[in-house]
Design a protein around this motif. Structure first.
Motif, PDB file in Angstrom:
ATOM      1  N   VAL A 146       0.847  -1.195   0.000  1.00  0.00           N
ATOM      2  CA  VAL A 146       0.000   0.000   0.000  1.00  0.00           C
ATOM      3  C   VAL A 146       0.888   1.253   0.000  1.00  0.00           C
ATOM      4  O   VAL A 146       2.059   1.192   0.390  1.00  0.00           O
ATOM      5  CB  VAL A 146      -0.930   0.023   1.238  1.00  0.00           C
ATOM      6  CG1 VAL A 146      -1.894  -1.149   1.207  1.00  0.00           C
ATOM      7  CG2 VAL A 146      -0.141   0.040   2.539  1.00  0.00           C
ATOM      8  N   PRO A 147       0.340   2.398  -0.414  1.00  0.00           N
ATOM      9  CA  PRO A 147       1.096   3.655  -0.309  1.00  0.00           C
ATOM     10  C   PRO A 147       1.447   3.948   1.159  1.00  0.00           C
ATOM     11  O   PRO A 147       0.753   3.500   2.074  1.00  0.00           O
ATOM     12  CB  PRO A 147       0.111   4.706  -0.848  1.00  0.00           C
ATOM     13  CG  PRO A 147      -0.882   3.938  -1.659  1.00  0.00           C
ATOM     14  CD  PRO A 147      -0.975   2.585  -1.031  1.00  0.00           C
ATOM     15  N   ASP A 148       2.507   4.732   1.334  1.00  0.00           N
ATOM     16  CA  ASP A 148       2.995   5.009   2.694  1.00  0.00           C
ATOM     17  C   ASP A 148       1.919   5.591   3.611  1.00  0.00           C
ATOM     18  O   ASP A 148       1.866   5.271   4.790  1.00  0.00           O
ATOM     19  CB  ASP A 148       4.186   5.980   2.636  1.00  0.00           C
ATOM     20  CG  ASP A 148       5.425   5.299   2.090  1.00  0.00           C
ATOM     21  OD1 ASP A 148       5.428   4.051   1.992  1.00  0.00           O
ATOM     22  OD2 ASP A 148       6.385   6.020   1.762  1.00  0.00           O
ATOM     23  N   GLU A 149       1.072   6.468   3.054  1.00  0.00           N
ATOM     24  CA  GLU A 149       0.071   7.092   3.937  1.00  0.00           C
ATOM     25  C   GLU A 149      -0.977   6.080   4.403  1.00  0.00           C
ATOM     26  O   GLU A 149      -1.480   6.169   5.520  1.00  0.00           O
ATOM     27  CB  GLU A 149      -0.570   8.343   3.308  1.00  0.00           C
ATOM     28  CG  GLU A 149      -1.482   8.083   2.132  1.00  0.00           C
ATOM     29  CD  GLU A 149      -0.746   8.217   0.805  1.00  0.00           C
ATOM     30  OE1 GLU A 149       0.502   8.059   0.775  1.00  0.00           O
ATOM     31  OE2 GLU A 149      -1.410   8.461  -0.207  1.00  0.00           O
ATOM     32  N   ILE A 150      -1.275   5.106   3.568  1.00  0.00           N
ATOM     33  CA  ILE A 150      -2.228   4.055   3.974  1.00  0.00           C
ATOM     34  C   ILE A 150      -1.576   3.178   5.048  1.00  0.00           C
ATOM     35  O   ILE A 150      -2.202   2.813   6.045  1.00  0.00           O
ATOM     36  CB  ILE A 150      -2.650   3.188   2.763  1.00  0.00           C
ATOM     37  CG1 ILE A 150      -3.298   4.053   1.680  1.00  0.00           C
ATOM     38  CG2 ILE A 150      -3.572   2.044   3.193  1.00  0.00           C
ATOM     39  CD1 ILE A 150      -4.619   4.665   2.060  1.00  0.00           C
ATOM     40  N   TYR A 151      -0.308   2.859   4.841  1.00  0.00           N
ATOM     41  CA  TYR A 151       0.436   2.068   5.835  1.00  0.00           C
ATOM     42  C   TYR A 151       0.426   2.800   7.181  1.00  0.00           C
ATOM     43  O   TYR A 151       0.123   2.203   8.214  1.00  0.00           O
ATOM     44  CB  TYR A 151       1.861   1.877   5.325  1.00  0.00           C
ATOM     45  CG  TYR A 151       2.775   1.061   6.213  1.00  0.00           C
ATOM     46  CD1 TYR A 151       2.441  -0.245   6.578  1.00  0.00           C
ATOM     47  CD2 TYR A 151       3.982   1.586   6.660  1.00  0.00           C
ATOM     48  CE1 TYR A 151       3.295  -0.992   7.378  1.00  0.00           C
ATOM     49  CE2 TYR A 151       4.839   0.841   7.460  1.00  0.00           C
ATOM     50  CZ  TYR A 151       4.486  -0.455   7.811  1.00  0.00           C
ATOM     51  OH  TYR A 151       5.330  -1.195   8.616  1.00  0.00           O
ATOM     52  N   VAL A 197       4.263  -5.689   9.551  1.00  0.00           N
ATOM     53  CA  VAL A 197       4.532  -6.470   8.343  1.00  0.00           C
ATOM     54  C   VAL A 197       3.255  -6.573   7.494  1.00  0.00           C
ATOM     55  O   VAL A 197       3.222  -6.143   6.342  1.00  0.00           O
ATOM     56  CB  VAL A 197       5.058  -7.880   8.707  1.00  0.00           C
ATOM     57  CG1 VAL A 197       5.112  -8.773   7.478  1.00  0.00           C
ATOM     58  CG2 VAL A 197       6.428  -7.771   9.366  1.00  0.00           C
ATOM     59  N   VAL A 198       2.186  -7.093   8.064  1.00  0.00           N
ATOM     60  CA  VAL A 198       0.995  -7.344   7.241  1.00  0.00           C
ATOM     61  C   VAL A 198       0.296  -6.060   6.795  1.00  0.00           C
ATOM     62  O   VAL A 198      -0.354  -6.045   5.748  1.00  0.00           O
ATOM     63  CB  VAL A 198      -0.018  -8.286   7.936  1.00  0.00           C
ATOM     64  CG1 VAL A 198       0.596  -9.656   8.160  1.00  0.00           C
ATOM     65  CG2 VAL A 198      -0.554  -7.707   9.216  1.00  0.00           C
ATOM     66  N   ALA A 199       0.445  -4.994   7.564  1.00  0.00           N
ATOM     67  CA  ALA A 199      -0.217  -3.732   7.181  1.00  0.00           C
ATOM     68  C   ALA A 199       0.354  -3.165   5.891  1.00  0.00           C
ATOM     69  O   ALA A 199      -0.233  -2.275   5.284  1.00  0.00           O
ATOM     70  CB  ALA A 199      -0.093  -2.710   8.309  1.00  0.00           C
ATOM     71  N   LYS A 200       1.474  -3.678   5.451  1.00  0.00           N
ATOM     72  CA  LYS A 200       2.086  -3.246   4.189  1.00  0.00           C
ATOM     73  C   LYS A 200       1.361  -3.807   2.974  1.00  0.00           C
ATOM     74  O   LYS A 200       1.460  -3.267   1.878  1.00  0.00           O
ATOM     75  CB  LYS A 200       3.541  -3.746   4.121  1.00  0.00           C
ATOM     76  CG  LYS A 200       4.540  -2.807   4.709  1.00  0.00           C
ATOM     77  CD  LYS A 200       4.943  -1.753   3.700  1.00  0.00           C
ATOM     78  CE  LYS A 200       6.034  -0.860   4.250  1.00  0.00           C
ATOM     79  NZ  LYS A 200       6.226   0.310   3.388  1.00  0.00           N
ATOM     80  N   LEU A 201       0.683  -4.921   3.148  1.00  0.00           N
ATOM     81  CA  LEU A 201       0.158  -5.639   1.992  1.00  0.00           C
ATOM     82  C   LEU A 201      -1.247  -5.187   1.608  1.00  0.00           C
ATOM     83  O   LEU A 201      -2.141  -5.105   2.456  1.00  0.00           O
ATOM     84  CB  LEU A 201       0.160  -7.143   2.282  1.00  0.00           C
ATOM     85  CG  LEU A 201       1.555  -7.742   2.453  1.00  0.00           C
ATOM     86  CD1 LEU A 201       1.460  -9.169   2.966  1.00  0.00           C
ATOM     87  CD2 LEU A 201       2.339  -7.688   1.145  1.00  0.00           C
ATOM     88  N   LYS A 202      -1.431  -4.941   0.329  1.00  0.00           N
ATOM     89  CA  LYS A 202      -2.715  -4.430  -0.170  1.00  0.00           C
ATOM     90  C   LYS A 202      -3.889  -5.327   0.189  1.00  0.00           C
ATOM     91  O   LYS A 202      -4.964  -4.860   0.542  1.00  0.00           O
ATOM     92  CB  LYS A 202      -2.667  -4.308  -1.698  1.00  0.00           C
ATOM     93  CG  LYS A 202      -1.838  -3.160  -2.204  1.00  0.00           C
ATOM     94  CD  LYS A 202      -1.819  -3.179  -3.727  1.00  0.00           C
ATOM     95  CE  LYS A 202      -0.952  -2.038  -4.244  1.00  0.00           C
ATOM     96  NZ  LYS A 202      -0.727  -2.137  -5.687  1.00  0.00           N
ATOM     97  N   GLU A 203      -3.694  -6.639   0.072  1.00  0.00           N
ATOM     98  CA  GLU A 203      -4.841  -7.536   0.216  1.00  0.00           C
ATOM     99  C   GLU A 203      -5.230  -7.806   1.665  1.00  0.00           C
ATOM    100  O   GLU A 203      -6.283  -8.381   1.924  1.00  0.00           O
ATOM    101  CB  GLU A 203      -4.598  -8.856  -0.522  1.00  0.00           C
ATOM    102  CG  GLU A 203      -3.692  -9.839   0.204  1.00  0.00           C
ATOM    103  CD  GLU A 203      -2.210  -9.664  -0.139  1.00  0.00           C
ATOM    104  OE1 GLU A 203      -1.841  -8.631  -0.724  1.00  0.00           O
ATOM    105  OE2 GLU A 203      -1.434 -10.572   0.203  1.00  0.00           O
TER     106      GLU A 203
END
Ligand code: SF4
Length: 95
Positions: free
Chosen positions: A35-40, A68-74
């Protein structure tokens, strides 16, 4: 077995920032999967305010390491009926 034998509660099993950075540098976290940094940052903030977050890193609802998992889009918050953040859907540029 006592409560203190729970691996998640013992200092030597705490996830370090270095370990997190090492995981995030792996091919599983290629830019197109993240995800984009702001979403992370938003996801991390929501988790920090959540009582299910243990030790600043682990979600008790799913057992995942949040930085870790908050980085992933899905990925999405696992709380049934009270999800705090959702899978990331990229906005297409509307005309
Ligand atoms: S993923 Fe959801 S349940 Fe888990 S710590 Fe974050 S906000 Fe809380």
């Amino acid at each position: 077995m006592t409560a203190s034998s729970c691996k998640g509660c013992r200092e030597e099993y705490k996830v370090t920032e270095e370990q997190i950075q090492r995981i995030l540098a792996s091919p599983a976290f290629a830019p197109e999967r993240c995800v984009p940094d702001e979403i992370y940052a938003q996801r991390l903030e929501l988790c920090r305010a959540c009582p299910k977050l243990q030790g600043g890193t682990t979600c008790l609802a799913c057992g995942c390491i949040i930085p870790v998992v908050a980085k992933l889009k899905e990925r999405e918050c696992p709380l049934p009926g009270q999800r705090k953040w959702n899978a990331y859907v990229e906005k297409t540029s509307a005309s």
